[in-house]
Design an enzyme around this catalytic site. Structure first.
Site, PDB file in Angstrom:
ATOM      1  N   ASP A 249       0.828  -1.199   0.000  1.00  0.00           N
ATOM      2  CA  ASP A 249       0.000   0.000   0.000  1.00  0.00           C
ATOM      3  C   ASP A 249       0.867   1.255   0.000  1.00  0.00           C
ATOM      4  OD1 ASP A 249      -2.875   0.924   0.454  1.00  0.00           O
ATOM      5  OD2 ASP A 249      -1.809   2.011   2.036  1.00  0.00           O
ATOM      6  N   GLU A 291       0.696  -0.693  -5.067  1.00  0.00           N
ATOM      7  CA  GLU A 291      -0.370   0.279  -5.182  1.00  0.00           C
ATOM      8  C   GLU A 291       0.300   1.627  -5.360  1.00  0.00           C
ATOM      9  OE1 GLU A 291      -1.821   2.472  -2.196  1.00  0.00           O
ATOM     10  OE2 GLU A 291      -3.838   2.761  -2.983  1.00  0.00           O
TER      11      GLU A 291
END
Lengths: 610, 460
Positions: A249, A291
């Site tokens: 992330d 991401e």
């Protein structure tokens, strides 16, 4: 600072409930080092059958543990509940689950604010429950990846508590501290709705700490070798248990540097290469998915060196494609999609894009121009409540006004454009959203299994369910649920399942070269996926999509494939042979075709599959 | 091997052509009878069976004589796979045919260009630095009106000019000039075929990069209009299919091409004579058309006044090479932006007229007129519907404005600021359209007439 604070970690309520299970900070060494659980403390799952490059052809399914199935009747979905639904996911054709964070967390950012990387949020279960889920999934040849936030922790993480209380201790340098808030002024504020600065003052330590996201999520200090190692050890913990990979992330933000915007810095890439080395050496076959909500030209950097097939992440999300699919259909023009794919560079041989229509976040509009963003708001977020940050919080079906033709067209494009498709739980049955719920909860309501109490999601009292299931007449669970749709051969669910199965018969969908065919009708998007099979035969798939709500003709230049026969893939219907002249097709409004271009002669069938 | 000249075949063919030529779409002389067709030069490009001959003929029509080129094919062993309208039966029983539809034969043209050869009077060349892939088969595109264009594979497009005029073709000349200054809004010229006409080297074909990803501006714009007409309750700016962004980018592209043409070929200030002459031409056209079309009569005094006002323009007007026939059908939307096509100029105009320097506002006016056409095309032949008419008007207004804004961003000046000249050019174009529609498509007459009413009202 008192002795109490330095000798006993001060986890706040976030770690409550972990008393009976191993967790970080249950003990502390003489030098102030926190005791952390080890993977040897738990059982390990058998791996799924080895398949190199499995991720290149996998169908991913994003599922929120909280939202899928509640096994213990407490109103909240859990790991055992999810494990109980694996047969359904296998039936649907899912190859890999992507679980957003299920770690211990004060839940101020949907679990992305992690307060212990080595403990499961008690309401979801335990680390042992996770190993059970992995084991059951692997038995069904389903893999599991999960989010790992490298960039920051919750301010409730014992590391941060130690860092703020004991600047000289082992964690004193784990975060980015500063006496003033003037540094890194060129880094933008991402959550503009809630944050005014990337620096927040901590009265305990008397310094400012750096955070690219919420002020309760301090950024880890990757300049510190100990932090780099600690995060790699976190990965090892889960990889030892048998997990198949991580979605990393917020990966562009790991390092900061004066005079830059603090995104995509060379040192961030250097660290990712280091992580990749560990994975390749110690855990081959497991993957890293970046991401990075950036333009494709920047995102490809996260695949690493093309000369060696990529040496950073195996996968990355293609963010700019998704809003353009919506834009193209609303404008009835293929150009928004064709343009972004043309601007997408080649990726290294060992890597793959992840593409999606919707996910647990808002439909993000960071990767569009200002004009385009205004346009998307005007088109798809007519009520101000539908907007969140720079995006739109809606599910696929309501975004498309529950139009079955459009749902099919969008799904067909998701399954045929270059990249591994990521489905979002519930979209396969056309679930709705609830824009009256706060933050991004609109799209995080319980999975609708049946018309029973709580949509079959939980046996709890309805008032105890973490969010009310959708109950409106159009999208409510009485009308939209898995049970009813499994029984109905014509349902969206069965249609989606069939399309996934068709996709899996042709590697061209997964790994084929993408060739945009253009053509004189701007409302029709046509492309070839071309893959050379190991035996040298070509697997050729032709996809034709009518982005207009009106019927359209299209003449395709297929001269190179003169003599081939288009074989329609859902019904094996043979279309007329391709001749020298442009190939004429007509499509109904929002219609699409998938063809295999086959050399088969009149003498009989010779379908080439996989 | 020396190719035979096939003089007898050509002579026999010439007797059939007066009946055959008027059946061909690209033949520009359909307004009067063909009295004679004389072969002036012919070159055998493929000898034997099949046979391919390049032929230039002079066509006599009453007081007018004009040269045209043909590709004549003939096969004996095998029936050619071309449409029946292409075939030219000969008394001797041999069948010849117009060969642009025969991919086996047209492949030769690309080969010759790639090799850079001369066959008889025909010179086949590539542009400097261009390398051609050969072995590609071609098919003619169906949308072409006055010429014939062949698409080779997905790579090249060869335009064979049908009606010839001596000298270097303006289309090729401007493409070359634009390429030299690095213009991104035209398709690269890659090769050419030159013949001889009246003793002068004459462009008969031009090869360019083909844009398989492209859609033409007319289709793009009418897609947006279609969306609008399906939802008459919505304003154009609220529509999913809003075209204003594209119109603005198109305006910027046209302004860039104008600037590139100035850079490549220079400009001249317009003198008072030039303006006077322009007014004279516009007024003459007005009078001529008004005499034919009664519906125009009410507008004549106001139109004349608008044209006359051009004489008193005192600010300097720049004259330069322009596109000359710019409309939405002459622009292509590709993945890398808008391209302009066909710099030949108005097909009906004389060569001298086409190659004159003009104000760039002529092109702007042409495009503004095209937006009106795109907006109203779905209304043609329908009963009057004030709601739809208003919708069409507001679509056209929005996109004309967006086009001018895009143009202004690049040019630095907004074409709408030169209101007197721009209005005159727009109206002149509309008067031409009135005459064209009156003669060819009476249903469409309402389109230019409505525009004239609108422009006159807006001006007052």
């Amino acid at each position: 600072m008192t002795d109490d604070q330095t000798t006993a970690p001060a986890p706040d309520g976030a770690l409550a409930g972990l008393d009976d299970t191993p967790h970080t900070g249950e003990g502390i060494e003489a030098d102030g080092t926190l005791v952390e659980p080890h993977s040897e403390d738990f059982g390990h799952a058998e791996q799924a059958p080895a398949q190199p490059d499995w991720f290149k052809r996998a169908v991913f399914y994003e599922v929120l543990v909280r939202a899928f199935a509640d096994s213990n009747g407490d109103g909240t979905g859990d790991l055992r509940g999810l494990a109980g639904k694996l047969d359904y996911l296998q039936w649907l054709g899912v190859d890999c689950l992507w679980l957003p964070p299920f770690y211990a967390s004060p839940l101020r950012d949907g679990g992305y604010d992690i307060s212990d990387f080595r403990a499961v949020l008690p309401e979801f279960g335990t680390v042992d429950d996770f190993v059970y889920l992995l084991e059951e999934a692997h038995k069904r040849n389903i893999r599991v990846i999960t989010d790992l936030v490298l960039n920051h922790t919750s301010d409730a993480h014992p590391w941060f508590q130690q860092s703020r209380n004991d600047p000289e201790g082992p964690y004193g340098d784990y975060y980015v501290w500063s006496d003033d808030h003037s540094a890194y002024a060129d880094a933008r504020v991402i959550f503009v709705d809630t944050e005014s600065s990337n620096w927040t003052y901590d009265p305990v330590r008397g310094q400012f700490f750096w955070h690219r996201f919420f002020s309760h999520q301090p950024d880890l200090n990757f300049e510190n070798e100990a932090v780099q190692e600690a995060m790699i050890d976190t990965l090892r913990f889960w990889l030892d248990l048998g997990i198949d990979g991580f979605r990393l992330d917020a990966v562009p933000y790991l390092f900061e540097e004066e005079g830059t915007n603090g995104e995509n810095l060379p040192r961030t890439h250097e660290y990712l290469r280091k992580v990749r080395e560990v994975v390749d050496r110690e855990y081959p076959g497991r993957i890293l998915l970046a991401e990075a909500n950036q333009w494709p030209a920047d995102v490809v950097e996260y695949f690493g060196n093309a000369d060696v097939g990529g040496d950073e992440c195996h996968m990355a999300f293609h963010f700019p494609l998704m809003p353009r699919i919506f834009m193209a259909v609303r404008r009835e023009s293929r150009f928004p999609i064709s343009e972004i794919l043309q601007q997408t560079p080649q990726i290294p041989s060992g890597t793959q894009w992840g593409i999606f229509l919707r996910n647990h976040d808002e439909l993000t509009l960071e990767m569009v121009t200002d004009d385009e963003r205004d346009y998307m708001y005007a088109e798809y977020a007519k009520d101000p409540r539908m907007k969140a940050n720079i995006g739109i919080r809606r599910r696929l079906a309501p975004l498309l006004e529950n139009d079955r033709n459009q749902l099919e067209l969008f799904t067909a494009m998701l399954l045929s454009l270059p990249g591994s498709p990521v489905l979002y739980y519930g979209d396969e049955i056309g679930m709705g959203d609830n824009i009256w719920l706060g933050d991004r909860d609109a799209v995080r309501t319980p999975m609708q299994w049946s018309p029973d109490r709580n949509a079959g999601f939980s046996r709890a009292d309805p008032g105890r369910v973490y969010l009310p299931p959708i109950m409106d007449p159009t999208y409510g669970y009485a009308a939209i649920n898995v049970e009813a749709q499994q029984d109905n051969a014509a349902s969206l669910l069965n249609w989606t399942r069939r399309m996934i199965a068709v996709r899996k018969q042709h590697s061209a969908f997964a790994e084929g070269e993408f060739v945009d065919l253009g053509g004189s009708n701007p409302s029709v998007l046509s492309y070839l996926r071309r893959w050379e099979r190991p035996d040298g035969e070509l697997d050729l798939v032709l996809c034709v999509n009518n982005l207009s709500r009106f019927p359209q003709p299209v003449e395709l230049e297929l001269g190179t494939y003169e003599g081939f026969i288009p074989l329609e893939l859902t019904g094996d219907v043979r279309f007329p042979r391709i001749g020298e002249l442009p190939y004429l097709l007509t499509l109904p409004g929002h219609g699409f075709y998938w063809f295999q271009l086959s050399r088969l002669g009149d003498e009989g069938e010779r379908r080439s599959k996989v | 091997m020396t190719a035979q000249t096939h003089d007898d075949l050509i002579a026999e063919l010439a007797t059939e052509l007066p009946a055959w030529l008027p059946t061909q779409r690209w033949f520009a002389g359909k307004d009067r009878a063909v009295t004679a067709v004389r072969p002036v030069s012919w070159t055998t490009l493929l000898d034997g069976d099949p046979l391919l001959i390049h032929l230039v003929v002079e066509v006599d029509q009453e007081d007018r004589t004009e040269p045209y080129q043909l590709l004549v094919g003939s096969r004996q062993a095998q029936v050619p796979d071309v449409s029946s309208s292409a075939s030219i039966g000969l008394e001797s029983g041999l069948t010849c045919y117009e060969a642009s539809g025969d991919a086996d034969l047209t492949a030769v043209l690309l080969e010759l260009m790639a090799r850079g050869t001369t066959v008889g009077e025909l010179t086949f060349e590539t542009e400097e630095g261009a390398e051609l892939e050969t072995g590609l088969r071609a098919h003619p595109i169906t949308s072409e009106q006055s010429n014939t264009s062949l698409v080779y594979g997905r790579q090249y497009i060869l335009k064979m000019f049908r009606k010839l005029s001596p000298g270097l073709n303006k289309d090729l000349r401007l493409h070359r000039a634009l390429r030299e200054v690095g213009c991104h809004h035209v398709a690269d010229p890659l090769g050419s075929i030159t013949g001889v006409l009246d003793g002068e080297p004459t462009t008969i074909g031009m090869l360019q990069r083909f844009m398989p990803d492209a859609a033409d501006g007319w289709v793009m714009a009418t897609t947006s209009v279609r969306d609008l007409m399906a939802d008459p309750s919505m304003a154009p700016e609220e529509l999913g299919g809003d075209f204003a962004g594209e119109a603005s980018r198109l305006g910027a592209a046209v302004a860039t091409v104008h600037a590139d043409l100035r850079r490549a070929l220079g400009t001249e200030p317009a003198g008072a004579d030039d303006l006077d002459e322009a007014v004279t031409v516009m007024v003459e056209r007005l009078d001529r058309v008004a005499a034919d079309v009664p519906a125009l009569a009410v507008h004549v005094p106001a139109l004349r006044e608008t044209f006359e006002a051009v004489r008193s323009i005192t600010s300097p007007v720049e004259m330069q090479y322009v596109h000359g026939d710019l409309h939405l059908g002459q622009v292509l939307r590709t993945l890398s932006g808008w391209l302009l096509l066909d710099f030949e100029g108005e097909p009906a105009a004389s060569v001298a007229e086409r190659s004159r320097l003009r104000s760039a506002l002529r092109d702007v006016a042409g495009m503004l007129r095209s937006f009106d056409y795109a907006a109203q095309q779905l209304l043609v032949g329908r009963a009057d519907d004030p709601v739809l008419t208003d919708q069409a008007m507001s679509w056209a207004r929005r996109n004309r404005d967006a086009f001018c804004e895009g143009y202004a961003e690049v040019a630095g000046t907004d074409p709408r600021d030169e209101a007197v000249l721009l209005r005159a050019f727009e109206l002149d174009k509309a008067v031409y359209e009135v005459s064209y529609e009156h003669a060819n498509r009476p249903d469409w007459l309402s389109v230019p007439l409505a525009s004239i009413t609108r422009i006159m009202t807006e001006g007052s």
